[in-house]
Scaffold this motif. Structure first.
Motif, PDB file in Angstrom:
ATOM      1  N   VAL A 106       0.850  -1.147   0.004  1.00  0.00           N
ATOM      2  CA  VAL A 106      -0.035   0.053   0.070  1.00  0.00           C
ATOM      3  C   VAL A 106       1.032   1.188  -0.039  1.00  0.00           C
ATOM      4  CG1 VAL A 106      -2.068   1.286   1.203  1.00  0.00           C
ATOM      5  CG2 VAL A 106      -1.775  -1.327   1.383  1.00  0.00           C
ATOM      6  N   ILE A 151       0.025  11.026   8.025  1.00  0.00           N
ATOM      7  CA  ILE A 151      -1.017  11.239   9.064  1.00  0.00           C
ATOM      8  C   ILE A 151      -1.449   9.477   9.388  1.00  0.00           C
ATOM      9  CG2 ILE A 151      -3.257  11.825   9.608  1.00  0.00           C
ATOM     10  CD1 ILE A 151      -2.920  14.275   7.902  1.00  0.00           C
ATOM     11  N   GLY A 152      -1.185   9.075  10.248  1.00  0.00           N
ATOM     12  CA  GLY A 152      -1.423   7.738  10.895  1.00  0.00           C
ATOM     13  C   GLY A 152       0.036   6.986  10.421  1.00  0.00           C
ATOM     14  N   THR A 153       0.600   6.420  11.555  1.00  0.00           N
ATOM     15  CA  THR A 153       1.929   6.016  11.454  1.00  0.00           C
ATOM     16  C   THR A 153       2.053   4.372  11.745  1.00  0.00           C
ATOM     17  OG1 THR A 153       2.838   6.800  13.624  1.00  0.00           O
ATOM     18  CG2 THR A 153       3.309   7.921  11.466  1.00  0.00           C
ATOM     19  N   GLY A 154       0.780   3.786  11.603  1.00  0.00           N
ATOM     20  CA  GLY A 154       0.802   2.228  11.964  1.00  0.00           C
ATOM     21  C   GLY A 154       1.620   1.508  10.835  1.00  0.00           C
ATOM     22  N   ILE A 156       1.158   0.787   7.540  1.00  0.00           N
ATOM     23  CA  ILE A 156       1.511   1.282   6.357  1.00  0.00           C
ATOM     24  C   ILE A 156       1.991   2.698   6.307  1.00  0.00           C
ATOM     25  CG2 ILE A 156       0.068   1.932   4.139  1.00  0.00           C
ATOM     26  CD1 ILE A 156      -2.177  -0.183   5.003  1.00  0.00           C
ATOM     27  N   GLY A 157       1.645   3.539   7.349  1.00  0.00           N
ATOM     28  CA  GLY A 157       2.090   4.849   7.402  1.00  0.00           C
ATOM     29  C   GLY A 157       3.768   4.767   7.785  1.00  0.00           C
ATOM     30  N   HIS A 174       1.895  12.865  12.158  1.00  0.00           N
ATOM     31  CA  HIS A 174       0.856  12.791  13.092  1.00  0.00           C
ATOM     32  C   HIS A 174       0.078  11.731  13.433  1.00  0.00           C
ATOM     33  CE1 HIS A 174      -2.043  15.007  15.612  1.00  0.00           C
ATOM     34  NE2 HIS A 174      -3.231  14.155  14.982  1.00  0.00           N
ATOM     35  N   ASP A 175      -0.061  11.334  14.766  1.00  0.00           N
ATOM     36  CA  ASP A 175      -0.658   9.947  15.100  1.00  0.00           C
ATOM     37  C   ASP A 175      -1.212  10.365  16.545  1.00  0.00           C
ATOM     38  OD1 ASP A 175      -1.309   7.330  15.860  1.00  0.00           O
ATOM     39  OD2 ASP A 175      -0.371   6.570  14.252  1.00  0.00           O
ATOM     40  N   VAL A 176      -1.975   9.548  17.254  1.00  0.00           N
ATOM     41  CA  VAL A 176      -2.460   9.336  18.551  1.00  0.00           C
ATOM     42  C   VAL A 176      -1.424   8.788  19.407  1.00  0.00           C
ATOM     43  CG1 VAL A 176      -4.939  10.010  18.197  1.00  0.00           C
ATOM     44  CG2 VAL A 176      -4.116   7.607  17.923  1.00  0.00           C
ATOM     45  N   CYS A 205      -4.334   6.814   8.268  1.00  0.00           N
ATOM     46  CA  CYS A 205      -5.136   6.455   9.717  1.00  0.00           C
ATOM     47  C   CYS A 205      -6.365   5.828   9.135  1.00  0.00           C
ATOM     48  CB  CYS A 205      -5.360   7.830  10.467  1.00  0.00           C
ATOM     49  SG  CYS A 205      -6.251   8.955   9.601  1.00  0.00           S
ATOM     50  N   PRO A 206      -7.000   4.863  10.114  1.00  0.00           N
ATOM     51  CA  PRO A 206      -8.337   4.160   9.877  1.00  0.00           C
ATOM     52  C   PRO A 206      -9.504   5.266   9.736  1.00  0.00           C
ATOM     53  CG  PRO A 206      -7.606   3.707  11.923  1.00  0.00           C
ATOM     54  CD  PRO A 206      -6.357   4.817  11.489  1.00  0.00           C
ATOM     55  N   MET A 208     -12.504   6.336  11.393  1.00  0.00           N
ATOM     56  CA  MET A 208     -13.358   6.240  12.599  1.00  0.00           C
ATOM     57  C   MET A 208     -14.209   7.730  12.838  1.00  0.00           C
ATOM     58  SD  MET A 208     -10.585   4.818  15.180  1.00  0.00           S
ATOM     59  CE  MET A 208      -9.665   6.244  15.040  1.00  0.00           C
ATOM     60  N   ASN A 210     -13.742  10.004  14.705  1.00  0.00           N
ATOM     61  CA  ASN A 210     -12.776  11.329  14.770  1.00  0.00           C
ATOM     62  C   ASN A 210     -12.008  11.451  13.724  1.00  0.00           C
ATOM     63  OD1 ASN A 210     -10.949   9.467  15.506  1.00  0.00           O
ATOM     64  ND2 ASN A 210     -10.219  10.244  17.120  1.00  0.00           N
ATOM     65  N   VAL A 259      -8.659   5.417  -2.993  1.00  0.00           N
ATOM     66  CA  VAL A 259      -9.908   5.235  -2.287  1.00  0.00           C
ATOM     67  C   VAL A 259     -10.671   6.674  -2.318  1.00  0.00           C
ATOM     68  CG1 VAL A 259      -9.072   3.365  -0.660  1.00  0.00           C
ATOM     69  CG2 VAL A 259      -9.070   5.850  -0.029  1.00  0.00           C
ATOM     70  N   GLN A 296      -6.441  -0.306  -5.443  1.00  0.00           N
ATOM     71  CA  GLN A 296      -5.548  -1.393  -5.606  1.00  0.00           C
ATOM     72  C   GLN A 296      -4.293  -1.407  -4.932  1.00  0.00           C
ATOM     73  OE1 GLN A 296      -5.228   0.268  -9.856  1.00  0.00           O
ATOM     74  NE2 GLN A 296      -2.954  -0.139  -9.480  1.00  0.00           N
TER      75      GLN A 296
HETATM   76  P1  NAI Z   1      -2.791   0.267  11.551  1.00  0.00           P
HETATM   77  O1  NAI Z   1      -3.764   0.109  12.349  1.00  0.00           O
HETATM   78  O2  NAI Z   1      -1.436  -0.384  11.672  1.00  0.00           O
HETATM   79  O3  NAI Z   1      -2.130   1.955  11.715  1.00  0.00           O
HETATM   80  C1  NAI Z   1      -3.237   2.964  11.826  1.00  0.00           C
HETATM   81  C2  NAI Z   1      -2.490   4.168  12.691  1.00  0.00           C
HETATM   82  O4  NAI Z   1      -3.478   5.303  12.579  1.00  0.00           O
HETATM   83  C3  NAI Z   1      -2.321   3.810  13.877  1.00  0.00           C
HETATM   84  O5  NAI Z   1      -0.891   3.829  14.460  1.00  0.00           O
HETATM   85  C4  NAI Z   1      -3.190   4.784  14.709  1.00  0.00           C
HETATM   86  O6  NAI Z   1      -2.843   5.275  15.748  1.00  0.00           O
HETATM   87  C5  NAI Z   1      -3.371   5.829  13.737  1.00  0.00           C
HETATM   88  N1  NAI Z   1      -4.452   6.644  14.049  1.00  0.00           N
HETATM   89  C6  NAI Z   1      -5.695   6.527  14.668  1.00  0.00           C
HETATM   90  N2  NAI Z   1      -6.455   7.506  14.804  1.00  0.00           N
HETATM   91  C7  NAI Z   1      -5.941   8.464  14.402  1.00  0.00           C
HETATM   92  C8  NAI Z   1      -6.177   9.979  14.307  1.00  0.00           C
HETATM   93  N3  NAI Z   1      -7.204  10.452  14.567  1.00  0.00           N
HETATM   94  N4  NAI Z   1      -4.927  10.612  13.879  1.00  0.00           N
HETATM   95  C9  NAI Z   1      -3.869  10.151  13.268  1.00  0.00           C
HETATM   96  N5  NAI Z   1      -3.628   8.722  13.370  1.00  0.00           N
HETATM   97  C10 NAI Z   1      -4.756   7.919  14.047  1.00  0.00           C
HETATM   98  O7  NAI Z   1      -3.322   0.325  10.050  1.00  0.00           O
HETATM   99  P2  NAI Z   1      -2.538   0.095   8.691  1.00  0.00           P
HETATM  100  O8  NAI Z   1      -2.475  -1.434   8.549  1.00  0.00           O
HETATM  101  O9  NAI Z   1      -1.428   1.088   8.703  1.00  0.00           O
HETATM  102  O10 NAI Z   1      -3.652   0.762   7.835  1.00  0.00           O
HETATM  103  C11 NAI Z   1      -4.081   1.922   7.615  1.00  0.00           C
HETATM  104  C12 NAI Z   1      -5.139   2.109   7.019  1.00  0.00           C
HETATM  105  O11 NAI Z   1      -4.555   1.768   5.203  1.00  0.00           O
HETATM  106  C13 NAI Z   1      -6.501   0.992   7.229  1.00  0.00           C
HETATM  107  O12 NAI Z   1      -7.104   1.772   8.182  1.00  0.00           O
HETATM  108  C14 NAI Z   1      -6.895   0.920   5.655  1.00  0.00           C
HETATM  109  O13 NAI Z   1      -8.244   1.887   5.889  1.00  0.00           O
HETATM  110  C15 NAI Z   1      -6.224   1.185   4.554  1.00  0.00           C
HETATM  111  N6  NAI Z   1      -5.846   0.200   3.836  1.00  0.00           N
HETATM  112  C16 NAI Z   1      -5.939   0.383   2.438  1.00  0.00           C
HETATM  113  C17 NAI Z   1      -5.599  -0.583   1.531  1.00  0.00           C
HETATM  114  C18 NAI Z   1      -5.690  -0.420   0.215  1.00  0.00           C
HETATM  115  O14 NAI Z   1      -5.681  -1.057  -0.739  1.00  0.00           O
HETATM  116  N7  NAI Z   1      -5.646   0.907  -0.263  1.00  0.00           N
HETATM  117  C19 NAI Z   1      -5.157  -1.891   2.023  1.00  0.00           C
HETATM  118  C20 NAI Z   1      -5.112  -2.116   3.434  1.00  0.00           C
HETATM  119  C21 NAI Z   1      -5.425  -0.836   4.424  1.00  0.00           C
END
Ligand code: NAI
Length: 332
Positions: A106, A151-154, A156-157, A174-176, A205-206, A208, A210, A259, A296
């Motif tokens: 991603v 924004i969001g460093t899980g 993928i970030g 930026h992340d929580v 970020c996911p 949600m 907020n 998306v 994709q």
């Molecule tokens: P993850 O759960 O590892 O990381 C998400 C990060 O966002 C976490 O560090 C979390 O603390 C942070 N976060 C939560 N609330 C926040 C806020 N208000 N401000 C800033 N950061 C915040 O998730 P992962 O695996 O990194 O996936 C991220 C997103 O990518 C998923 O939620 C999904 O929507 C999207 N995704 C897209 C795909 C695609 O094909 N385009 C495929 C897989 C995921």
């Protein structure tokens, strides 16, 4: 163990068939039809069903699956917002998912979108095919020594932070929660500061309550003029009407979207013969500095293999009766 796979495309059948060589005791049947309340009874005689992001696993579907002897639902994706979890758990069905498969897939796609709209590769491809080798309107800017705001460093970030760092960019995030693995590579800042200082803003970020419309008229105004915005996370992080207003006001150098809010009926479907009425997507596509791809980001060989492997390992876990971090638990 007999599993009925719903909503399969040729690439799903290929990746699972390859991995299934390691699991001779698992018998599968692939269906093109998606799992809905009407197709749930096709699962009669199977032990498990395997479903995907657009399957409709609501109350009646789950009840029909249960009546037909299904004990296990395998989600071959991370999300489960399309499942009535209460009914699944009430009826004693176990549900397992694939929480992560290839964050780099991603993140690399996000950088691909950023590079495309920066260096106008989408326009250049079409121009050269028409024997137009002029450079007019193709000028981009160096990412080297510019600022990337993530924004969001899980998972993928963090992968995107590493890619931007590799490009010689200054990376702010930026992340929580702070991700300790990014110490020394990214500096955590407030959302306001990130928006004000970034030449490239990438959303990871996911979705949600907020984060819904986290990119809106107000936050767009906080961004630098000539910023590049990339969204590979979830469509509703961006208010599309406000984005269009910002594009018309020449705020953005480029916008790359894997998306977008209106994507649900489009995802993975060929709609080239249809007249799309009232389409916001069509309006977005009318701008020369916007590039849209079809959800994709995840779609690499490595990610599909990982999805197949984890799904089949989830079957093993189910058979062993052990708990797993891939279990989808009831919400408290
Ligand atoms: P993850 O759960 O590892 O990381 C998400 C990060 O966002 C976490 O560090 C979390 O603390 C942070 N976060 C939560 N609330 C926040 C806020 N208000 N401000 C800033 N950061 C915040 O998730 P992962 O695996 O990194 O996936 C991220 C997103 O990518 C998923 O939620 C999904 O929507 C999207 N995704 C897209 C795909 C695609 O094909 N385009 C495929 C897989 C995921």
């Amino acid at each position: 163990m007999k599993i009925l796979f719903y909503d399969t495309k040729c690439y799903d059948r290929e990746s699972f068939t390859r991995e299934l060589e390691q699991y001779p005791d698992i018998e599968v049947k692939f269906l093109k039809a998606d799992l809905t309340r009407n197709t749930a009874e096709l699962a009669h005689g199977y032990d498990a069903v395997c479903a995907f992001v657009n399957s409709e696993i609501w109350t009646e579907t789950v009840e029909t699956l249960h009546q037909n002897g299904i004990r296990l639902i395998l989600m071959r994706c991370a999300g489960f917002n399309n499942v009535d979890l209460d009914t699944v758990h009430r009826l004693g069905i176990r549900i397992l998912r694939v929480p992560g498969y290839s964050p780099e897939a991603v993140a690399e796609h996000a950088m691909g979108l950023a590079l495309t709209v920066n260096r106008k590769l989408h326009k250049s491809y079409l121009k050269v095919r028409e024997n137009d080798f002029s450079l007019g309107s193709l000028m981009g800017f160096n990412f080297y020594q510019k600022t990337a705001g993530i924004i969001g460093t899980g998972k993928i970030g963090a992968a995107m932070v590493r890619i931007c760092h590799g490009f010689g960019m200054k990376v702010i995030a930026h992340d929580v929660y702070e991700n300790p693995s990014l110490k020394g590579i990214a500096e955590y800042v407030s959302l306001e500061k990130l928006l004000a200082e970034s030449d490239l803003v990438s959303l990871h970020c996911p979705l949600m309550d907020n984060t819904y419309h986290i990119i809106n008229r107000k936050t767009i105004q906080m961004m630098k003029d000539g910023v590049i915005l990339v969204n590979t996370s979830r469509g509703a992080l961006v208010d599309t009407d406000d984005l269009i207003e910002g594009i018309r006001a020449h705020k953005f150098f480029g916008v790359g979207l894997d998306v977008y809010e209106e994507e649900a009926p489009n995802v993975f479907e060929d709609r080239s013969d249809e007249i799309l009425e009232h389409s916001v997507t069509a309006r977005l596509l009318s701008f020369p500095n916007v590039m849209i791809t079809s959800h994709q980001g995840f779609f690499t060989r490595e990610a599909l293999s990982a999805i197949a492997r984890t799904t089949l390992e989830n079957v093993r876990t189910f058979e062993s009766g052990q708990e797993s971090p891939n279990d989808v638990k009831p919400e408290k």
